[in-house]
Design an enzyme around this catalytic site. Structure first.
Site, short mmCIF file in Angstrom:
data_model
loop_
_atom_site.label_atom_id
_atom_site.label_comp_id
_atom_site.label_asym_id
_atom_site.label_seq_id
_atom_site.Cartn_x
_atom_site.Cartn_y
_atom_site.Cartn_z
CB ALA A 49 1.81 5.45 6.60
CG ASN B 170 -2.14 0.90 1.02
OD1 ASN B 170 -2.09 1.87 0.28
ND2 ASN B 170 -3.23 0.61 1.69
CG ASP B 171 1.60 3.03 3.73
OD1 ASP B 171 0.54 3.61 3.45
OD2 ASP B 171 1.79 2.44 4.82
CB VAL B 172 6.01 0.73 -0.80
CG1 VAL B 172 6.52 0.61 0.63
CG2 VAL B 172 5.26 -0.53 -1.21
#
Length: 467
Positions: free
Chosen positions: A435, A394-396
């Site tokens: 995050a 997700n965040d990456v």
């Protein structure tokens, strides 16, 4: 008993094997050999220590053998039963034990200094007092910090930053008091100052890790790894044990280097990770974006798109680890390659919950090493790929890291998956990432969401490819 010269030579051999182990673990191809070298080195170090400090009474031998048996038995059980998804919290737990061991050894040296050759009770050598105080302070800090990291990674605590009022001022004040206590203990050797140092370091370790959010946990794990190494090295000086000094220095320095690499991968300074929260203000933005429409597809749609693609780049993340989907993913990739599709894997440095998490899972599924690429080596290829297959990352993959200056992940290097012709994104739902930030990629025109368990969805794609 063996002579000091032979012991020094054996400790040097163990140190060389530890260095070779670190070198081997730097590549998936040589990781098995490196792990074996580390095991042999540790075996030599343990046997040498037993030979040097062999007790004369059978009760001491019984305690030593019992301790080795209990510890080795627990380690063997955990190695066979702990899931790969639980490996990050297991590493954090190990770090806590190293810190606690440093505290116990320092306490033993304080109350029985003659057994360690560092003086007598009430008259310990000043150099040993310095080593003891540093070892116990770092060890105690590492213990509670690792316990908090374990709780966050294991879900016993929220992964979101827990922001305490005036935390920076509190941390600085406690740090200054801790330095003062260490100095006073070195000057006086007062046992009460030793225990005050220990208690304050225990409290500070917990308070420093609580405000750190889940997205920074890979850095925290590597940082605590470094701390545990320095604690071991400090106690190694107190014990006069060369192998422990070498091992602690290797772990401490490698952990510090890894922390730097992790911070660089996230475009964050080491100080900001330790002193600040991550994603603390993102919840409101994420909630406001949840109701935007997304394009939703099925396994059959994904199979059709990838089967007719020339190049597919797979981006694994923690969702793949939770679902244990790596074996189904490799099967899917094998079927695509039989259709003439070029398949590659893109790994972000902080994908998962610890450095190298995705690499280990893919290696477990026998994914060829030459198909796995790091961010800087493959990021430019997304623009030439027909499909980017994101499985639980997700965040990456969030483009907001490059465009939204108000986002808490702004500036973090991310994988350019949005540049692919089509993005297939497997996710259980529309919840924000670790995050606490909603992924802008979900709402792009070229993104198709595949909702469901990562393993089940991938298995359905495999079935569709086989028809």
């Amino acid at each position: 008993m063996i002579s000091a010269d032979i012991a020094a030579l054996l400790y040097l051999l163990a140190g060389v094997l530890f260095i070779l182990a670190l070198r081997g673990l730097s590549s998936p191809r040589t990781a098995r050999q490196g792990n074996l070298q580390g095991m042999v080195g540790m075996g030599i170090a343990i046997l040498t220590t037993l030979a040097v400090a062999a007790p004369s009474d059978w009760i001491s031998w019984l305690l030593i053998i019992g301790g080795l048996g209990i510890g080795g038995g627990i380690g063997a059980y955990m190695a066979r039963t702990v899931k790969m998804t639980d490996m990050p919290q297991l590493v954090a737990a190990f770090h806590s034990l190293v810190g606690l061991a440093a505290v116990f050894v320092a306490a033993a040296a304080l109350y029985a200094p003659e057994a360690f050759g560092i003086g007598a009770v009430g008259a310990i050598h000043p150099q040993a007092l310095v080593e003891m105080s540093l070892g116990v302070a770092i060890g105690a800090f590492t213990f509670t910090g690792s316990v908090i990291a374990f709780a966050k990674l294991n879900g016993n605590m929220s992964g979101k930053p827990i922001i305490l009022p005036a935390r920076h001022a509190i941390h600085i004040a406690m740090g200054l008091v801790l330095i003062g206590l260490v100095w006073a203990f070195v000057v006086t050797g007062n046992p009460w100052l030793f225990w005050l140092t220990t208690i304050l370091a225990l409290v500070l370790g917990g308070l420093m890790i609580i405000p750190i959010g889940g997205a920074d946990m890979p850095v925290v794990v590597s940082m605590l790894n470094s701390y545990s190494g320095w604690a071991a090295a400090g106690i190694g000086f107190t014990l006069g044990n060369t192998a422990l000094i070498i091992t602690g220095a290797l772990v401490g320095s490698s952990g510090a280097i890894l922390s730097y690499i992790m911070c660089k991968a996230m475009n964050r300074s080491f100080i900001s990770v330790i002193l600040g929260g991550f994603g603390a203000d993102s919840s409101a933005a994420a909630a406001a974006e949840d109701d935007r429409p997304v394009k939703q597809g099925a396994a059959e749609d994904a199979a059709f798109l990838m089967k007719n693609a020339g190049k597919v780049i797979i981006v694994p993340g923690y969702g793949m680890a939770v679902a244990q989907a790596q074996h189904a993913l490799r099967e899917m990739a094998d079927l695509l390659k039989k259709e003439g599709v070029t398949v590659k894997y893109a790994i972000h440095p902080v994908a998962g919950r610890m450095p190298g998490h995705m690499n280990v899972l893919l290696a477990e599924a026998n994914v060829p090493y030459d198909e796995v690429f790091e961010l800087e080596d493959i990021n430019s290829e997304f623009a030439q790929s027909d499909v980017a297959f994101v499985i639980g990352a997700n965040d990456v993959t969030n483009p907001a890291a490059k465009t939204d200056k108000t986002s808490p992940i702004y500036g973090m290097p991310v994988l350019n998956v949005e540049d692919a012709g089509t993005v297939l994104f497997i996710k259980r739902g529309m919840a924000a990432g670790y995050a606490g930030v909603q992924n802008e990629l979900f709402f792009r025109d070229n993104t198709m969401m595949l909702f469901g368990d990562a393993k089940k969805v991938t298995e359905d794609i495999v079935k569709s490819l086989g028809h």
